[in-house]
Write a protein that holds these residues in place. Structure first.
Motif, PDB file in Angstrom:
ATOM      1  N   ASP A  47      73.851  25.407  18.435  1.00  0.00           N
ATOM      2  CA  ASP A  47      73.309  26.112  19.599  1.00  0.00           C
ATOM      3  C   ASP A  47      73.549  27.611  19.494  1.00  0.00           C
ATOM      4  O   ASP A  47      72.687  28.422  19.860  1.00  0.00           O
ATOM      5  CB  ASP A  47      73.941  25.578  20.881  1.00  0.00           C
ATOM      6  CG  ASP A  47      73.534  24.144  21.174  1.00  0.00           C
ATOM      7  OD1 ASP A  47      72.453  23.730  20.709  1.00  0.00           O
ATOM      8  OD2 ASP A  47      74.290  23.439  21.858  1.00  0.00           O
ATOM      9  N   LEU A  48      74.714  27.974  18.999  1.00  0.00           N
ATOM     10  CA  LEU A  48      75.025  29.395  18.815  1.00  0.00           C
ATOM     11  C   LEU A  48      74.076  30.014  17.792  1.00  0.00           C
ATOM     12  O   LEU A  48      73.505  31.093  18.026  1.00  0.00           O
ATOM     13  CB  LEU A  48      76.479  29.547  18.366  1.00  0.00           C
ATOM     14  CG  LEU A  48      76.981  30.968  18.122  1.00  0.00           C
ATOM     15  CD1 LEU A  48      76.909  31.788  19.393  1.00  0.00           C
ATOM     16  CD2 LEU A  48      78.412  30.935  17.579  1.00  0.00           C
ATOM     17  N   THR A  72      67.611  22.265  32.159  1.00  0.00           N
ATOM     18  CA  THR A  72      66.287  21.689  32.442  1.00  0.00           C
ATOM     19  C   THR A  72      65.313  21.911  31.296  1.00  0.00           C
ATOM     20  O   THR A  72      64.113  21.700  31.458  1.00  0.00           O
ATOM     21  CB  THR A  72      65.706  22.314  33.729  1.00  0.00           C
ATOM     22  OG1 THR A  72      65.594  23.733  33.550  1.00  0.00           O
ATOM     23  CG2 THR A  72      66.596  22.026  34.918  1.00  0.00           C
ATOM     24  N   GLY A  73      65.774  22.328  30.159  1.00  0.00           N
ATOM     25  CA  GLY A  73      64.885  22.568  29.026  1.00  0.00           C
ATOM     26  C   GLY A  73      65.529  23.493  28.018  1.00  0.00           C
ATOM     27  O   GLY A  73      66.741  23.730  28.053  1.00  0.00           O
ATOM     28  N   ARG A  74      64.730  23.999  27.100  1.00  0.00           N
ATOM     29  CA  ARG A  74      65.248  24.883  26.053  1.00  0.00           C
ATOM     30  C   ARG A  74      65.792  26.169  26.677  1.00  0.00           C
ATOM     31  O   ARG A  74      65.135  26.796  27.492  1.00  0.00           O
ATOM     32  CB  ARG A  74      64.116  25.216  25.066  1.00  0.00           C
ATOM     33  CG  ARG A  74      64.519  26.164  23.950  1.00  0.00           C
ATOM     34  CD  ARG A  74      63.346  26.377  23.007  1.00  0.00           C
ATOM     35  NE  ARG A  74      62.179  26.913  23.707  1.00  0.00           N
ATOM     36  CZ  ARG A  74      61.997  28.210  23.945  1.00  0.00           C
ATOM     37  NH1 ARG A  74      62.912  29.103  23.584  1.00  0.00           N
ATOM     38  NH2 ARG A  74      60.900  28.622  24.560  1.00  0.00           N
ATOM     39  N   PRO A  75      67.015  26.593  26.293  1.00  0.00           N
ATOM     40  CA  PRO A  75      67.552  27.852  26.822  1.00  0.00           C
ATOM     41  C   PRO A  75      66.636  29.022  26.485  1.00  0.00           C
ATOM     42  O   PRO A  75      66.079  29.095  25.399  1.00  0.00           O
ATOM     43  CB  PRO A  75      68.902  27.984  26.107  1.00  0.00           C
ATOM     44  CG  PRO A  75      69.273  26.596  25.709  1.00  0.00           C
ATOM     45  CD  PRO A  75      67.970  25.917  25.394  1.00  0.00           C
ATOM     46  N   LYS A  76      66.487  29.924  27.441  1.00  0.00           N
ATOM     47  CA  LYS A  76      65.647  31.104  27.252  1.00  0.00           C
ATOM     48  C   LYS A  76      66.511  32.351  27.342  1.00  0.00           C
ATOM     49  O   LYS A  76      67.457  32.410  28.127  1.00  0.00           O
ATOM     50  CB  LYS A  76      64.533  31.155  28.302  1.00  0.00           C
ATOM     51  CG  LYS A  76      63.520  30.016  28.205  1.00  0.00           C
ATOM     52  CD  LYS A  76      62.447  30.168  29.282  1.00  0.00           C
ATOM     53  CE  LYS A  76      61.355  29.110  29.139  1.00  0.00           C
ATOM     54  NZ  LYS A  76      61.877  27.754  29.365  1.00  0.00           N
ATOM     55  N   GLY A  77      66.161  33.356  26.552  1.00  0.00           N
ATOM     56  CA  GLY A  77      66.880  34.612  26.577  1.00  0.00           C
ATOM     57  C   GLY A  77      66.308  35.529  27.646  1.00  0.00           C
ATOM     58  O   GLY A  77      65.155  35.954  27.551  1.00  0.00           O
ATOM     59  N   VAL A  78      67.098  35.817  28.663  1.00  0.00           N
ATOM     60  CA  VAL A  78      66.646  36.663  29.769  1.00  0.00           C
ATOM     61  C   VAL A  78      67.075  38.103  29.482  1.00  0.00           C
ATOM     62  O   VAL A  78      68.266  38.401  29.387  1.00  0.00           O
ATOM     63  CB  VAL A  78      67.223  36.185  31.109  1.00  0.00           C
ATOM     64  CG1 VAL A  78      66.757  37.082  32.249  1.00  0.00           C
ATOM     65  CG2 VAL A  78      66.822  34.734  31.364  1.00  0.00           C
ATOM     66  N   TYR A  87      61.619  37.205  29.840  1.00  0.00           N
ATOM     67  CA  TYR A  87      62.095  36.376  28.734  1.00  0.00           C
ATOM     68  C   TYR A  87      61.864  37.115  27.429  1.00  0.00           C
ATOM     69  O   TYR A  87      60.738  37.519  27.116  1.00  0.00           O
ATOM     70  CB  TYR A  87      61.372  35.034  28.710  1.00  0.00           C
ATOM     71  CG  TYR A  87      61.752  34.112  29.847  1.00  0.00           C
ATOM     72  CD1 TYR A  87      63.084  33.886  30.172  1.00  0.00           C
ATOM     73  CD2 TYR A  87      60.777  33.452  30.592  1.00  0.00           C
ATOM     74  CE1 TYR A  87      63.438  33.036  31.209  1.00  0.00           C
ATOM     75  CE2 TYR A  87      61.118  32.605  31.626  1.00  0.00           C
ATOM     76  CZ  TYR A  87      62.449  32.400  31.930  1.00  0.00           C
ATOM     77  OH  TYR A  87      62.795  31.563  32.960  1.00  0.00           O
ATOM     78  N   TYR A  88      62.921  37.277  26.672  1.00  0.00           N
ATOM     79  CA  TYR A  88      62.836  38.017  25.416  1.00  0.00           C
ATOM     80  C   TYR A  88      62.006  37.230  24.400  1.00  0.00           C
ATOM     81  O   TYR A  88      62.274  36.065  24.117  1.00  0.00           O
ATOM     82  CB  TYR A  88      64.247  38.260  24.862  1.00  0.00           C
ATOM     83  CG  TYR A  88      64.262  39.094  23.609  1.00  0.00           C
ATOM     84  CD1 TYR A  88      64.117  40.474  23.665  1.00  0.00           C
ATOM     85  CD2 TYR A  88      64.412  38.491  22.360  1.00  0.00           C
ATOM     86  CE1 TYR A  88      64.125  41.244  22.517  1.00  0.00           C
ATOM     87  CE2 TYR A  88      64.417  39.248  21.211  1.00  0.00           C
ATOM     88  CZ  TYR A  88      64.276  40.621  21.287  1.00  0.00           C
ATOM     89  OH  TYR A  88      64.280  41.375  20.143  1.00  0.00           O
ATOM     90  N   GLY A  89      60.974  37.879  23.867  1.00  0.00           N
ATOM     91  CA  GLY A  89      60.164  37.264  22.821  1.00  0.00           C
ATOM     92  C   GLY A  89      59.335  36.089  23.272  1.00  0.00           C
ATOM     93  O   GLY A  89      58.954  35.257  22.446  1.00  0.00           O
ATOM     94  N   ASP A  90      59.041  35.984  24.560  1.00  0.00           N
ATOM     95  CA  ASP A  90      58.285  34.832  25.058  1.00  0.00           C
ATOM     96  C   ASP A  90      57.376  35.296  26.195  1.00  0.00           C
ATOM     97  O   ASP A  90      57.661  35.095  27.377  1.00  0.00           O
ATOM     98  CB  ASP A  90      59.231  33.739  25.551  1.00  0.00           C
ATOM     99  CG  ASP A  90      58.534  32.395  25.718  1.00  0.00           C
ATOM    100  OD1 ASP A  90      57.298  32.390  25.874  1.00  0.00           O
ATOM    101  OD2 ASP A  90      59.229  31.358  25.704  1.00  0.00           O
ATOM    102  N   GLU A  91      56.270  35.917  25.850  1.00  0.00           N
ATOM    103  CA  GLU A  91      55.358  36.457  26.853  1.00  0.00           C
ATOM    104  C   GLU A  91      54.721  35.361  27.701  1.00  0.00           C
ATOM    105  O   GLU A  91      54.499  35.541  28.905  1.00  0.00           O
ATOM    106  CB  GLU A  91      54.269  37.288  26.179  1.00  0.00           C
ATOM    107  CG  GLU A  91      54.773  38.589  25.565  1.00  0.00           C
ATOM    108  CD  GLU A  91      53.632  39.442  25.047  1.00  0.00           C
ATOM    109  OE1 GLU A  91      52.463  39.110  25.339  1.00  0.00           O
ATOM    110  OE2 GLU A  91      53.923  40.442  24.362  1.00  0.00           O
TER     111      GLU A  91
END
Length: 468
Positions: free
Chosen positions: A94-95, A142-148, A335-339
């Motif tokens: 995960d890291l 609730t799903g894949r972690p997202k980078g905020v 979200y970083y890198g996720d438009e």
């Protein structure tokens, strides 16, 4: 630009050089001057190693390492780079996934902080308000972690005024982990609030209560799980907690029964429930416990706003259930890198919270459930929060979590996991007068402890595996 966190640290280091900013129980403290000087040295060390403006730097630290983490975080910001806080409790895979996603060029850990003699005044990069400052990963329950991603303007909003928060306290105690939004809020408090911020390496009810007693903490922050553990262990009767004037709960809904018990356990304290998300911060609602509105999470604070709307963002009237949206009072996050994902959550300053709720006529917000946790059982939609509130009313229940599991006829059925000595037959009889037939649990299990992620939130996906 407004006051950045780095600028605020400089101001306090100049005005209150010897004042303690941050303390870790049994592991030392950090004054404003030392914090400024040490983070300057880390910034210089990062620049010496070739770190460029906008580079993402992973910060992998444990809860016993808050002092080094605080130094590293500000060293990264001063170097013009982007801090990516990560808990050392994450699994290696995960890291690695998070570090790869953000494209981290360097990872800092305790005892591995690069240092160098700082350049003369003005030698460090000066970030613009809109420059990226931090990427914080969601819990992934609730799903894949997202980078905020948050800018300097976002992190610095609301800080630097004449009145510093929590002025009634000399010490603010918490046990939030590094790598969470609540933990970052405590880091900002250490820079901008009146009291010194105190934490400990590992939470246990007894250890936390003794820390509060020893340091006479006037403000305490915890998550509902910690409150439940404190009450169950009787820690509030084994230690003198009379210094506490404000007890804040964050990161998850606070069950009404637990809030009521906290008012009795901390008779001098105001009980406050804070509602926000990693995506929405610094927008939040705050609720001072009111027996007349025991389940409300309050009204907007910090200059933000709340509305109930459709999935498309169209406002709904008071009393009607819909999606909860919060408006940021400053530059919102993304979200970083996720438009694509950003477009569905962040819209014109409003943030889609992923929760269902309603507003009453006075503007108080009530959560119905996480949108992803609603149990669609036959023709009915069941709120797991409502089921949990009913289960918590039973005196033999210490903790409870409701969730959906597959069912051949209904599609999904309600399941409840409890911690405590409640007899299942007795509990089912108890719930018959408190829940509708379609809300009754088809599965009831007792566990020694509820599974949680590193941020302390109940992992309902893991619970579903237990029932299967």
């Amino acid at each position: 630009m407004g006051t950045t966190l780095s600028e605020l640290l400089r101001i306090r280091a100049e005005a209150e050089s010897d004042r303690t900013a941050l303390k870790v129980a049994g592991a030392g403290n950090l004054t404003f001057e030392n914090w400024w000087r040490r983070s300057d040295a880390v910034a210089a060390g990062l620049l010496r190693r070739g770190v460029a403006h906008g580079d993402r730097i992973g910060l992998v630290f444990g809860n016993a390492d808050w002092i080094d983490y605080a130094v590293a975080f500000f060293g990264v910001l001063k170097a013009g780079a982007v801090a990516v806080p990560l808990s050392d409790q994450l699994a290696a895979a995960d890291l690695d996934t998070r570090l790869a996603h953000c494209g981290a060029t360097l990872v800092l850990r305790p005892g591995e902080l690069p240092t160098a003699e700082p350049e003369p005044a003005g030698g460090l990069p000066q970030p613009a308000a809109g420059d990226l400052a931090q990427i914080l990963y969601t819990s992934g329950t609730t799903g894949r972690p997202k980078g905020v991603a948050a800018s300097h303007a976002n992190l610095g909003y609301g800080w630097g005024g004449r009145r510093r928060p929590f002025a009634h306290s000399q010490t603010l105690a918490h046990a939030f982990p590094i790598g969470t939004n609540a933990g970052q809020w405590m880091l900002a408090n250490a820079v901008g609030a009146h009291p010194a911020v105190l934490t400990l390496g590992r939470f246990t009810p007894g250890r936390f209560a003794r820390m509060i007693e020893e340091h006479r903490a006037g403000t305490v922050f915890l998550v509902p799980t910690m409150a439940i553990e404190l009450l169950a262990a009787g820690a509030h009767v084994k230690a003198d907690l009379s210094s506490v004037l404000l007890l804040g709960s964050a990161a998850a809904p606070l069950p009404a029964r637990i809030a009521a018990e906290l008012t009795a356990a901390f008779p001098r304290a105001t009980i406050a429930n804070y509602y926000t998300s990693t995506e929405a911060a610094p927008a939040q609602t705050v609720m001072l416990y009111d027996a007349g509105r025991p389940s409300s999470v309050g009204r907007p604070a910090s200059g933000g706003a709340v509305r109930i709307a459709t999935a498309e963002g169209a406002p709904l009237p008071a009393g009607q259930t819909g999606e909860v949206w919060m408006r940021s009072p400053t530059a919102s996050r993304h979200y970083y890198g996720d438009e694509a994902a950003s477009g569905s959550v962040f819209r014109d300053g409003w943030i889609r919270m992923g929760d269902l709720g309603r507003l009453d006529a006075d503007g108080y917000l009530y959560l119905v459930d996480r949108e992803s946790d609603i149990v669609k059982s036959g023709a009915h939609k069941v709120s797991t929060l409502h089921v949990e509130e009913a289960v918590y009313e039973h005196p033999g229940v210490v903790e409870a979590a409701a969730f959906g599991v597959p069912h051949d006829a209904l599609g999904t059925a309600v399941a409840v996991a409890v911690v405590g000595a409640a007899d299942h037959t007795e509990l089912r009889a108890f719930l018959k007068t408190r829940l509708a037939p379609h809300e009754q649990p088809h599965h009831l299990i007792t566990l020694d402890a509820l599974p949680r992620n590193h941020g302390g939130k109940v992992d309902k996906r893991a619970l579903r595996e237990v029932v299967r």
